[in-house]
Design an enzyme around this catalytic site. Structure first.
Site, PDB file in Angstrom:
ATOM      1  N   PHE A 125       0.852  -1.187   0.000  1.00 19.09           N
ATOM      2  CA  PHE A 125       0.000   0.000   0.000  1.00 19.09           C
ATOM      3  C   PHE A 125       0.893   1.244   0.000  1.00 19.09           C
ATOM      4  O   PHE A 125       1.849   1.334   0.771  1.00 19.09           O
ATOM      5  CB  PHE A 125      -0.939  -0.007   1.205  1.00 19.09           C
ATOM      6  CG  PHE A 125      -1.974   1.077   1.128  1.00 19.09           C
ATOM      7  CD1 PHE A 125      -3.006   1.004   0.208  1.00 19.09           C
ATOM      8  CD2 PHE A 125      -1.882   2.193   1.934  1.00 19.09           C
ATOM      9  CE1 PHE A 125      -3.954   2.022   0.114  1.00 19.09           C
ATOM     10  CE2 PHE A 125      -2.824   3.215   1.843  1.00 19.09           C
ATOM     11  CZ  PHE A 125      -3.857   3.133   0.931  1.00 19.09           C
ATOM     12  N   ASP A 196       1.675  -5.090   8.234  1.00 19.58           N
ATOM     13  CA  ASP A 196       0.533  -4.169   8.145  1.00 19.58           C
ATOM     14  C   ASP A 196      -0.730  -5.014   8.049  1.00 19.58           C
ATOM     15  O   ASP A 196      -0.904  -5.781   7.093  1.00 19.58           O
ATOM     16  CB  ASP A 196       0.696  -3.272   6.906  1.00 19.58           C
ATOM     17  CG  ASP A 196      -0.429  -2.245   6.776  1.00 19.58           C
ATOM     18  OD1 ASP A 196      -1.500  -2.440   7.372  1.00 19.58           O
ATOM     19  OD2 ASP A 196      -0.231  -1.261   6.045  1.00 19.58           O
ATOM     20  N   TYR A 221     -10.536   1.657  10.751  1.00 18.86           N
ATOM     21  CA  TYR A 221     -11.765   2.054  10.048  1.00 18.86           C
ATOM     22  C   TYR A 221     -12.201   1.103   8.946  1.00 18.86           C
ATOM     23  O   TYR A 221     -13.181   1.374   8.263  1.00 18.86           O
ATOM     24  CB  TYR A 221     -11.644   3.479   9.507  1.00 18.86           C
ATOM     25  CG  TYR A 221     -10.493   3.763   8.559  1.00 18.86           C
ATOM     26  CD1 TYR A 221     -10.545   3.377   7.227  1.00 18.86           C
ATOM     27  CD2 TYR A 221      -9.375   4.445   8.995  1.00 18.86           C
ATOM     28  CE1 TYR A 221      -9.503   3.658   6.364  1.00 18.86           C
ATOM     29  CE2 TYR A 221      -8.321   4.732   8.133  1.00 18.86           C
ATOM     30  CZ  TYR A 221      -8.393   4.338   6.823  1.00 18.86           C
ATOM     31  OH  TYR A 221      -7.363   4.613   5.968  1.00 18.86           O
ATOM     32  N   LYS A 222     -11.500  -0.005   8.758  1.00 20.12           N
ATOM     33  CA  LYS A 222     -11.934  -0.966   7.747  1.00 20.12           C
ATOM     34  C   LYS A 222     -12.773  -2.041   8.430  1.00 20.12           C
ATOM     35  O   LYS A 222     -13.912  -1.791   8.811  1.00 20.12           O
ATOM     36  CB  LYS A 222     -10.695  -1.526   7.036  1.00 20.12           C
ATOM     37  CG  LYS A 222      -9.910  -0.448   6.267  1.00 20.12           C
ATOM     38  CD  LYS A 222      -8.661  -1.030   5.613  1.00 20.12           C
ATOM     39  CE  LYS A 222      -7.804   0.038   4.965  1.00 20.12           C
ATOM     40  NZ  LYS A 222      -8.430   0.607   3.740  1.00 20.12           N
ATOM     41  N   ARG A 370     -13.009  -3.970  -7.012  1.00 15.68           N
ATOM     42  CA  ARG A 370     -12.748  -4.565  -5.696  1.00 15.68           C
ATOM     43  C   ARG A 370     -14.048  -4.688  -4.913  1.00 15.68           C
ATOM     44  O   ARG A 370     -14.814  -3.730  -4.815  1.00 15.68           O
ATOM     45  CB  ARG A 370     -11.753  -3.662  -4.959  1.00 15.68           C
ATOM     46  CG  ARG A 370     -11.225  -4.220  -3.688  1.00 15.68           C
ATOM     47  CD  ARG A 370     -10.099  -3.353  -3.152  1.00 15.68           C
ATOM     48  NE  ARG A 370     -10.597  -2.153  -2.494  1.00 15.68           N
ATOM     49  CZ  ARG A 370      -9.933  -1.475  -1.545  1.00 15.68           C
ATOM     50  NH1 ARG A 370      -8.721  -1.868  -1.180  1.00 15.68           N
ATOM     51  NH2 ARG A 370     -10.448  -0.406  -1.010  1.00 15.68           N
TER      52      ARG A 370
END
Lengths: 395, 395
Positions: A125, A196, A221-222, A370
């Site tokens: 990422f 991560d 927040y995911k 996605r």
């Protein structure tokens, strides 16, 4: 067309079906983007109202040490996250962003080795790469950021590498790396690991202690549903505490913040990696959001996740015959997170059309469609409706 | 006893008296700790409810780019803060904690000079000292953190000093430094300045551009009333943008975050100092809280602040004759922030008694009674009631 009986049967015996009611989700959406921003647990609104009216509005400054005990809020949230990632509460610090925590972890790991090479996935990422670049610039360019394709990581675990910085689940393809195997292989070469967990924590059981991971970072927040920009977390294995220094040494990580001493002295455990004053509003939302997991067996959640993604892949399979649509996600369960992605040359346009129809996934450059699946609020019927909608848009 | 007529007369012609209604404050409190945690503007609760129900709960991921436009939220908040501190909107970045922003500012400033000495007030707020210590540790101890008493700063502006790191208003005494004079004196020696505005922003008009300040940092949760742990801000003068690197280089400070490129490329202006995903809940609260200032003339606010602190000092003066109570705050207006502090050997115990009576100031080690005055929600009658209560507790 209506939902096939076999999928309705799967939903009928879904042990997690009762969790859907705990989330505020519009009825006209099939929300397949919980891997970007988790849906809101309904209890969050009530919690925030209490924080505003009573804790801030009425108790004011007294909430730092009084009933609300904001001082210990990061630790209480850390304990909830620790359970989900296979860590001890004292190994987790909550606060700041994933980016900032990447900096903390990478700087601390590099301090424990004389080696200057950071090995990472070339497709990691971006912010993980950027933070490593920034750290390197600050250190005068003494590091080498070595970026290799994810399937060549193992072959690049050479004795000049100091730290292995990897995201367990690729944000575009959903490909899940073998954390246990790669960590062991890294350790065999004297390499420290920074994992991560942005697309792992809350998506399936993570076993940091079992994998003997050294450092990890993750996102609130995911799959943890903590709200937009929720505080992130940092894991530092207990055995690393003594040797891992704190470079972002703020007063809230001090052993006694209100002593107001002139010299920094780290708090015990991972608390030392808390830096400034905790963002109480955002942190309270995350705290309540995590309660959704309190009665959830993460193995049960993983089984449902795989059932949802298996179903989606199966339903989408005919479309890959008719359209320039290619599965980007591994079919092997061990190599899959909780999302399914496809390549399509017109992916951006297609996703816009899907979103307009209430099927919300997302587009990622250059050509990725996605779709994230969240066992806490998706049914197999949702998966079917999504696939139907995609078929119509592609047609 | 009732409020003296001269004070009632001052309140009757107070041009800011109408602002009190905009804050949620319990009637049974005299809250003199807005310099630690500002009171809650009532509009914040409504804003948060909208963010939760509509922006997060209903629009979900679409709020990043849709109507809510969370992507630009840090910039919109920055523009509101810029007005209060005498900066251009493009010179202010909002996010992270004051501590983290201290690190960013100090690291960027040091990069612009070959000198390795950081000069600071020995009594600077601890986290400023700690963050400098952490940066120095990361850089292998190449810096010297030179700490001198605040009244000796000017004498220590020697040509070996690279960066002057000062808090404009001392958190204990409320003593306000001469930002304009010290910045000019520093520049005359080729020294860059980093000003901590924790007790300045929102307390009085700050003129960063007019003072030719290089870097500044500040807090969102004190006089800006943004809520506990509200996001902080960083100011970087436009002329420093080209040479100031970004060491905490996260994706939200990238020129094009969703390009997802592998190389960091800074956004234009101070936006590059935004790091990770903005904490939308806390940031939205700060955004709405700042609207309280929209119709406020900061010179009018400053005049009222001085009238409140003058009144308090005058009413407390007889008590300093009877008790071991010593004024710690300068009497000269130019040297005073918006708080008044006293030394008392039994300060901690006294403050606990005051708080139990609903007069909420705070204690700071070793012997400081601290009272913050906020012209937006205090009247001269409040000042009188506070002084009466203190007299009773001391007696």
């Amino acid at each position: 067309m209506s939902v096939p009986a076999d999928l309705l049967a799967l939903d009928a015996r879904d042990p997690l079906s009762y969790k859907r009611e705990e989330f505020a989700l519009p009825d006209d959406l099939i929300y397949l983007d919980g891997n970007s921003l988790g849906a809101m647990p309904k209890a969050v609104a009530q919690r925030l109202q209490h924080v505003l009216d009573e804790e801030w509005g009425r108790q004011l400054i007294r909430s730092w040490t009084g009933e609300a005990d904001w001082m210990s809020l990061p630790d209480r949230v850390a304990a909830k996250i620790a359970r989900l990632v296979g860590a001890k509460p004292s190994e987790v610090a909550v606060g700041d962003s994933t980016s900032i925590n990447t900096f903390k972890a990478l700087a601390a790991a590099l301090h424990q080795t004389p080696r200057k090479v950071v090995l990472t996935d070339a497709d990691n990422f971006p912010t993980d790469l950027y933070m490593a670049q920034g750290l390197n610039a600050l250190l005068g360019g003494q590091l080498e950021l070595r970026r290799v394709p994810s399937d060549q990581i193992a072959a690049h675990l050479t004795p000049d590498v100091g730290v292995l910085l990897l995201t367990e689940v690729d944000y575009r393809t959903g490909r899940k790396l073998d954390m246990r195997g790669l960590t062991a292989a890294a350790h065999a070469q004297g390499i420290l690991t920074v994992w991560d967990l942005a697309h792992s924590a809350g998506a399936f059981a993570v076993d940091l202690n079992g994998c003997e991971a050294d450092f990890a970072i993750g996102c609130g927040y995911k799959y943890l549903n903590g709200g937009p920009g929720a505080p992130a977390f940092l894991y530092v294995a207990e055995r690393c505490h003594a040797a891992a220094p704190v470079f972002l040494s703020g007063w809230m990580g001090h052993a006694d913040p209100f002593e107001m001493g002139r010299e920094y002295a780290p708090a015990a455990g991972a608390r030392r990696y808390v830096v400034g004053t905790p963002t109480v509003l955002s942190l309270s939302a995350l705290d309540t959001a995590l309660d959704v997991f309190a009665d959830v067996d993460m193995e049960v959640l993983r089984q449902k996740s795989l059932s949802l993604t298996d179903t989606f892949i199966r339903l989408m399979q005919p479309l890959t015959q008719k359209h320039p649509l290619t599965l980007a996600t591994p079919e092997a369960h061990a190599e899959r997170g909780s999302q399914v992605s496809y390549h399509h040359p017109d992916a951006k346009n297609i996703m816009n059309k899907l979103i307009a129809r209430g099927i919300v996934g997302d587009f990622r450059t250059p050509d990725i469609l996605r779709f994230g699946f969240t066992p806490l609020y998706h049914s197999h019927a949702d998966v079917w409706r999504a696939a139907e909608g995609i078929a119509e848009v592609l047609a």
